[in-house]
Design an enzyme around this catalytic site. Structure first.
Site, PDB file in Angstrom:
ATOM      1  N   HIS A 154       0.846  -1.221   0.000  1.00  0.00           N
ATOM      2  CA  HIS A 154       0.000   0.000   0.000  1.00  0.00           C
ATOM      3  C   HIS A 154       0.870   1.255   0.000  1.00  0.00           C
ATOM      4  O   HIS A 154       0.434   2.317   0.466  1.00  0.00           O
ATOM      5  CB  HIS A 154      -0.950   0.039   1.199  1.00  0.00           C
ATOM      6  CG  HIS A 154      -1.704  -1.230   1.429  1.00  0.00           C
ATOM      7  ND1 HIS A 154      -2.952  -1.460   0.920  1.00  0.00           N
ATOM      8  CD2 HIS A 154      -1.358  -2.369   2.095  1.00  0.00           C
ATOM      9  CE1 HIS A 154      -3.364  -2.678   1.273  1.00  0.00           C
ATOM     10  NE2 HIS A 154      -2.406  -3.249   1.972  1.00  0.00           N
ATOM     11  N   SER A 275      15.540  21.832 -15.688  1.00  0.00           N
ATOM     12  CA  SER A 275      14.360  22.624 -16.003  1.00  0.00           C
ATOM     13  C   SER A 275      14.833  23.964 -16.558  1.00  0.00           C
ATOM     14  O   SER A 275      15.864  24.488 -16.137  1.00  0.00           O
ATOM     15  CB  SER A 275      13.547  22.844 -14.727  1.00  0.00           C
ATOM     16  OG  SER A 275      12.806  24.044 -14.829  1.00  0.00           O
ATOM     17  N   LYS A 281      16.304  21.878 -10.391  1.00  0.00           N
ATOM     18  CA  LYS A 281      15.686  20.618 -10.827  1.00  0.00           C
ATOM     19  C   LYS A 281      16.662  19.644 -11.474  1.00  0.00           C
ATOM     20  O   LYS A 281      17.541  20.030 -12.233  1.00  0.00           O
ATOM     21  CB  LYS A 281      14.556  20.903 -11.826  1.00  0.00           C
ATOM     22  CG  LYS A 281      13.348  21.586 -11.242  1.00  0.00           C
ATOM     23  CD  LYS A 281      12.686  20.828 -10.109  1.00  0.00           C
ATOM     24  CE  LYS A 281      11.872  19.650 -10.617  1.00  0.00           C
ATOM     25  NZ  LYS A 281      10.704  20.077 -11.397  1.00  0.00           N
ATOM     26  N   GLU A 288      10.278   8.757 -16.872  1.00  0.00           N
ATOM     27  CA  GLU A 288       8.936   9.279 -17.159  1.00  0.00           C
ATOM     28  C   GLU A 288       8.497   8.951 -18.584  1.00  0.00           C
ATOM     29  O   GLU A 288       7.346   8.586 -18.832  1.00  0.00           O
ATOM     30  CB  GLU A 288       8.907  10.794 -16.945  1.00  0.00           C
ATOM     31  CG  GLU A 288       9.049  11.196 -15.491  1.00  0.00           C
ATOM     32  CD  GLU A 288       9.255  12.694 -15.356  1.00  0.00           C
ATOM     33  OE1 GLU A 288       8.264  13.415 -15.314  1.00  0.00           O
ATOM     34  OE2 GLU A 288      10.423  13.136 -15.301  1.00  0.00           O
TER      35      GLU A 288
END
Ligand code: ARG
Length: 461
Positions: A154, A275, A281, A288
């Site tokens: 979970h 970024s 970043k 992704e």
């Protein structure tokens, strides 16, 4: 146009553009030519055309292949597909002789043969890539058998595992993927050539000869099935969907692990991006994109099933739509495997962060309950006592390791000094010595098992 004899008018240009598959089926030029060479040699050997003519045609087809590969012949123009293009080129070079190639054959059995040959080669490439990924996982697991981290259910900290143990779970998935691909290739490796348009041919062809020459295990049993079966595309799409699903789950974890909240790994600079606005970043774009690209593979997989579900036997032009879908599927899987594996190989594992996370989340609570059980308390009662202890820790913002013995004993007389040893992360890990579990010994055994399994899969590339 190969078939214009029956028509009075030129085909409408719009229809021509709509109909053509050349822009996407030209990648099968090699398989098409190889298939034609086998076919024409068989025609010669069977006396269907004179043997010397068969040799001239085969030799010219080999020249065409060489010319394409050296860039002397560019595939293009308004041919309807790669099969028409090659035959047209042959006829341009040999005149009437070139027109004998298509004796006893249809583009329907031709395209089915080409596609099987093309995809079986792609399977070999993907197998090699999966092999590489599994080896990378095994190597990374070997150096991380001591990297204790929380295991989750979970997405809540559950029980301790190691990073090596976690990685070997993925290795097991990719071994299954490899076995599935090998199995798919076996079923795919039957030859449709000689099925003709749908009902075979009146010429005395030898299907066993062409099947063998092209590396197939046998000719396909039924000619109608030979030209209309695309199960192998769907089956391969399914194998690929599973690979992408596994890569996508893995990517999701990589993304989580890279976040400041986890910080279990950092990506090598060569495999991360920045970024344009936020200077701090460091983004896990590769993971992704892999996660994102799983969607297009599942979509193309479903497109194939939908394409086939209403088709009567035998060939229907709808089937031309199979190629863009299955090509995109294999291209996507290959580019993902090719990029994901070196990204994984270069990650920096933050063992201290993993350990700190494992030490905070009460992942030794089961072990504290087991401790009481071993002292004679029924498990349900032990579970209740430790639950109350955890509740106390949460209120006091502390951990089980940090509680003084008096507190333990206030909850149960059964606790004594050895509780600290019983709930140390090392004990929690090493006590779980069951097969397939997280101990160093077990993980190294899993590594050996995977290495053995991938050796079994024969690689031709
Ligand atoms: N380009 C076609 C395909 O990909 C080849 C077979 C064409 N056959 C035909 N009868 N029109 O399916």
């Amino acid at each position: 146009m190969l078939w214009k004899g029956r028509f009075d008018k030129e085909v409408n240009q719009q229809v021509n553009d709509f109909n053509t598959s050349l822009p996407f089926d030209q990648r099968m030029y090699k398989e098409d030519i190889t298939g034609s060479i086998a076919h024409v040699k068989m025609l010669g050997m069977q006396g269907i055309i004179p043997e010397d003519e068969s040799k001239v045609i085969a030799a010219e087809l080999a020249h065409i292949l060489a010319d394409i590969e050296t860039g002397h012949l560019i595939i293009g123009g308004d041919a309807e597909d790669i099969h028409s293009f090659i035959e047209g080129e042959l006829t341009a070079r040999l005149g009437d002789l070139g027109k004998k190639l298509h004796t006893g054959r249809s583009r329907n059995d031709q395209v089915a043969t080409d596609l099987r040959m093309y995809l079986r080669f792609e399977i070999d490439l993907m197998n090699a890539q999966l092999n590489n990924l599994i080896q990378t996982l095994c190597a990374l697991a070997e150096t991380n058998t001591d990297a204790i981290m929380p295991g989750y259910t979970h997405l809540q900290r559950a029980q301790p595992v190691t990073f090596g143990h976690h990685l070997m779970a993925y290795a097991a998935m990719f071994v299954r993927d490899l076995e599935r691909l090998t199995d798919c290739a076996k079923r795919m490796n039957e030859c449709p050539l000689g099925s003709g348009a749908l009902a075979g041919t009146t010429y005395p062809i030898d299907r066993f000869q062409t099947a063998q020459a092209l590396g197939f295990d046998r000719p396909m049993m039924n000619s109608l099935d030979g030209v209309s079966d695309r199960d192998y595309c769907v089956e391969l799409a399914n194998c690929c969907s599973l690979i992408m699903m596994h890569l996508s789950r893995f990517s999701e974890e990589v993304i989580l692990w890279c976040s400041s909240e986890f910080k279990f790994i950092t990506l090598d600079d060569a495999f991360a991006t920045g970024s344009s606005m936020m200077p701090q970043k460091k983004n896990p774009d590769v993971a992704e994109l892999v996660r994102g690209k799983s969607g297009r593979v599942f979509g193309a997989h479903l497109a194939l099933l939908t394409l086939l579900k209403g088709l009567p036997l035998a060939y229907n032009k709808d089937m031309q739509e199979d190629k863009e879908a299955i090509f995109d599927i294999v291209d996507t899987v290959k580019i993902c495997l090719q990029t994901f594996t070196p990204m994984l190989a270069s990650v920096h594992v933050q063992k201290d962060k993993m350990r700190a996370a494992a030490a905070k989340g009460f992942i030794n609570a089961t072990d504290a309950a087991d401790y009481l059980t071993k002292k004679g308390m029924p498990f349900r009662e032990a579970y209740r006592v430790v639950g109350a202890l955890v509740g106390h820790c949460v209120k006091e913002s502390t951990t089980l390791e940090a509680l003084p013995l008096e507190t333990y004993q206030a909850f149960s007389e059964a606790f004594s000094e050895d509780i600290y040893q019983a709930i140390s992360l090392e004990t929690c890990l090493n006590e779980r010595a069951s097969d397939g579990g997280p101990t160093k010994e077990s993980v190294l055994k899993q590594v050996e098992q995977c290495r053995k399994a991938i050796k079994k899969e024969t690689l031709t590339v």
